[in-house]
Design a protein around this motif. Structure first.
Motif, PDB file in Angstrom:
ATOM      1  N   TRP A  31     -53.153  16.441  62.780  1.00 49.43           N
ATOM      2  CA  TRP A  31     -53.318  17.851  63.197  1.00 49.43           C
ATOM      3  C   TRP A  31     -52.018  18.416  63.738  1.00 49.43           C
ATOM      4  O   TRP A  31     -51.648  19.558  63.453  1.00 49.43           O
ATOM      5  N   TYR A  32     -51.282  17.620  64.501  1.00 50.70           N
ATOM      6  CA  TYR A  32     -50.037  18.096  65.097  1.00 50.70           C
ATOM      7  C   TYR A  32     -48.988  18.388  64.028  1.00 50.70           C
ATOM      8  O   TYR A  32     -48.246  19.378  64.106  1.00 50.70           O
ATOM      9  N   ILE A  33     -48.922  17.519  63.004  1.00 56.66           N
ATOM     10  CA  ILE A  33     -47.942  17.745  61.923  1.00 56.66           C
ATOM     11  C   ILE A  33     -48.251  19.045  61.187  1.00 56.66           C
ATOM     12  O   ILE A  33     -47.356  19.868  60.915  1.00 56.66           O
ATOM     13  N   ASP A  34     -49.535  19.234  60.855  1.00 55.69           N
ATOM     14  CA  ASP A  34     -49.916  20.479  60.174  1.00 55.69           C
ATOM     15  C   ASP A  34     -49.617  21.692  61.040  1.00 55.69           C
ATOM     16  O   ASP A  34     -49.126  22.724  60.554  1.00 55.69           O
ATOM     17  N   HIS A  35     -49.912  21.570  62.319  1.00 50.99           N
ATOM     18  CA  HIS A  35     -49.670  22.692  63.224  1.00 50.99           C
ATOM     19  C   HIS A  35     -48.174  22.978  63.356  1.00 50.99           C
ATOM     20  O   HIS A  35     -47.745  24.148  63.366  1.00 50.99           O
ATOM     21  N   ALA A  36     -47.348  21.905  63.429  1.00 49.86           N
ATOM     22  CA  ALA A  36     -45.899  22.094  63.555  1.00 49.86           C
ATOM     23  C   ALA A  36     -45.318  22.735  62.297  1.00 49.86           C
ATOM     24  O   ALA A  36     -44.436  23.607  62.359  1.00 49.86           O
ATOM     25  N   GLU A  37     -45.817  22.314  61.124  1.00 48.25           N
ATOM     26  CA  GLU A  37     -45.310  22.880  59.870  1.00 48.25           C
ATOM     27  C   GLU A  37     -45.686  24.354  59.741  1.00 48.25           C
ATOM     28  O   GLU A  37     -44.862  25.190  59.346  1.00 48.25           O
ATOM     29  N   TRP A  52     -40.150  28.336  50.292  1.00 46.42           N
ATOM     30  CA  TRP A  52     -40.604  27.027  50.816  1.00 46.42           C
ATOM     31  C   TRP A  52     -41.962  26.643  50.238  1.00 46.42           C
ATOM     32  O   TRP A  52     -42.176  25.501  49.834  1.00 46.42           O
ATOM     33  N   VAL A  53     -42.860  27.620  50.144  1.00 43.40           N
ATOM     34  CA  VAL A  53     -44.180  27.348  49.584  1.00 43.40           C
ATOM     35  C   VAL A  53     -44.071  26.993  48.110  1.00 43.40           C
ATOM     36  O   VAL A  53     -44.741  26.077  47.612  1.00 43.40           O
ATOM     37  N   SER A  54     -43.192  27.708  47.375  1.00 46.27           N
ATOM     38  CA  SER A  54     -43.016  27.421  45.946  1.00 46.27           C
ATOM     39  C   SER A  54     -42.471  26.017  45.738  1.00 46.27           C
ATOM     40  O   SER A  54     -42.918  25.277  44.847  1.00 46.27           O
ATOM     41  N   ILE A  55     -41.499  25.631  46.555  1.00 47.05           N
ATOM     42  CA  ILE A  55     -40.926  24.283  46.430  1.00 47.05           C
ATOM     43  C   ILE A  55     -41.989  23.221  46.711  1.00 47.05           C
ATOM     44  O   ILE A  55     -42.093  22.219  45.993  1.00 47.05           O
ATOM     45  N   ASN A  56     -42.814  23.400  47.774  1.00 52.92           N
ATOM     46  CA  ASN A  56     -43.861  22.423  48.105  1.00 52.92           C
ATOM     47  C   ASN A  56     -44.931  22.350  47.024  1.00 52.92           C
ATOM     48  O   ASN A  56     -45.580  21.306  46.859  1.00 52.92           O
ATOM     49  N   ASN A  57     -45.100  23.468  46.261  1.00 50.21           N
ATOM     50  CA  ASN A  57     -46.099  23.478  45.188  1.00 50.21           C
ATOM     51  C   ASN A  57     -45.521  23.020  43.860  1.00 50.21           C
ATOM     52  O   ASN A  57     -46.226  23.027  42.840  1.00 50.21           O
ATOM     53  N   GLY A  58     -44.237  22.637  43.834  1.00 52.23           N
ATOM     54  CA  GLY A  58     -43.609  22.164  42.602  1.00 52.23           C
ATOM     55  C   GLY A  58     -43.168  23.276  41.684  1.00 52.23           C
ATOM     56  O   GLY A  58     -42.969  23.035  40.488  1.00 52.23           O
ATOM     57  N   GLU A  59     -42.996  24.462  42.232  1.00 57.07           N
ATOM     58  CA  GLU A  59     -42.583  25.611  41.426  1.00 57.07           C
ATOM     59  C   GLU A  59     -41.129  25.977  41.748  1.00 57.07           C
ATOM     60  O   GLU A  59     -40.601  25.597  42.796  1.00 57.07           O
TER      61      GLU A  59
END
Length: 380
Positions: A31-37, A52-59
């Motif tokens: 939970w803490y990792i998700d909250h920190a991100e 950042w979202v595109s990179i994490n989604n492989g786009e």
């Protein structure tokens, strides 16, 4: 109901606390990792956030968005990589405190029965033998509680018996001492003549007290290593014959003893064995000597064990007395009318001597009347 062992309960307690710590640490750290991100992303400009979202989604992000993210990427990566370490350390510390508190509470509940047992043992040490302890939650504590309760009960019975025996000894000695004191005082004052018959009667009183003291001394040795010594393989019939002959001479011709002596090999202490025979003969003479002959038997019974028995033709034992007859200072109410009663220690001494030989004393009534006492030994 069977209770768990203390070691099993302790191992289960430690395992549960460890599993609880690991599970909570995993959940809270995730939970803490998700909250920190999410917090780091919320701090980014919109175009950098889209990159950042595109990179994490492989786009592949748009060039303008990527250009906005490029200068912020090292800081963002450092923040997301440091977050798990901080989460593990922070939540780990909190969980250690939390689970330690749970462990202390559970350990207290586990140790509480031992505290009660310690308090009960202290009361017993101070002389309170009426204390009882409730069994604990574990097998070891339950066993210890049962042992302490049994010990307290036995000590209470022993204390009661000791008080009774002390009063009984005082009572047994009071009468002859009163007789001696009164007569000696009368002789000193010249009221009672110091005749030979009077002195002989007083001497008989001292012999009775001496016999009582000797019997009490014998019982005080019962159960010790000095009670039955120098055992030897011998024939019970030989010692029975000698003892009956000597007793017959000392008792005079007013009692008829009949012997039926078959070979009876056994390991015995001859001195203690003769003492037991004398006690049985004296008991039979005192309470049944006027009712007919007294029979003495030795032999080997159907189970292969050697025995000696003394049987009389007297009134026998009342049903309620066949167990209490072994108690110290117990006397039968069915006296033979010979005018005197014994100390009440005869059968108690015989029982102690029998137990010292790993033998068994049995008393009861004969089918055709009279009482019997039988000591059964192992074959030598």
């Amino acid at each position: 109901m069977s209770r768990p062992a203390l070691s099993t309960l302790t191992a289960a307690l430690v395992s549960v606390i460890q599993l609880m710590t690991i599970a909570l640490l995993y959940i809270l750290t995730d939970w803490y990792i998700d909250h920190a991100e999410l917090s780091a992303l919320d701090a980014l400009p919109p175009d950098a956030k889209r990159a950042w979202v595109s990179i994490n989604n492989g786009e592949i992000p748009a060039p303008s968005d990527l250009a906005a993210l490029a200068p912020l990427y090292p800081t963002l990566e450092e923040a997301t990589e440091a977050s798990p370490v901080e989460g593990v350390l922070g939540f780990g510390f909190l969980l250690i405190v939390f689970t330690s508190g749970i462990g202390v509470v559970l350990a207290y509940r586990l140790v509480a029965p031992l505290t009660r047992l310690t308090a009960a043992a202290e009361k017993i040490r101070q002389g309170d033998f009426q204390v009882t302890v409730e069994p604990g939650a574990t097998k070891e504590v339950e066993t210890l509680a049962i042992t302490i309760n049994r010990m307290a009960s036995e000590l209470l019975a022993l204390e009661t018996r000791l008080k009774f025996n002390t009063r009984a000894v005082a009572h047994e000695l009071r009468t002859p001492l009163t007789v001696l004191q009164g007569n000696l005082q009368g002789m000193t004052d010249g009221v009672i003549p110091a005749s030979e018959d009077q002195l002989r009667a007083l001497l008989a009183q001292t012999r009775g007290m001496s016999r009582l003291v000797d019997q009490l001394n014998t019982l005080s040795l019962a159960g010790t290593i000095d009670f039955v010594t120098a055992t030897t393989a011998t024939d019970l019939a030989l010692h029975a014959s000698e003892t009956v002959t000597l007793f017959q001479i000392s008792a005079g011709g007013d009692v008829n003893f009949r012997t039926y002596l078959a070979p009876a090999p056994a390991m015995i202490d001859p001195d203690r064995f003769r003492q037991a025979i004398l006690a049985l003969l004296e008991n039979a003479r005192r309470y049944a000597g006027d009712f007919g002959p007294i029979d003495v038997h030795t032999g080997v019974d159907d189970t292969g064990r050697s025995f000696i028995s003394v049987q009389d033709k007297g009134p026998g034992l009342p049903d309620y007395a066949q167990h209490s007859s072994f108690d110290m200072f117990w006397r039968s109410e069915r006296l033979s009318g010979r005018g005197t009663s014994g100390s009440g220690l005869g059968l108690t001494i015989v029982k102690a001597i029998a137990e010292g030989h790993n033998a068994r004393l049995e008393v009861g009534n004969n089918p055709d009347g009279g009482a019997y006492a039988k000591v059964t030994f192992e074959v030598a």
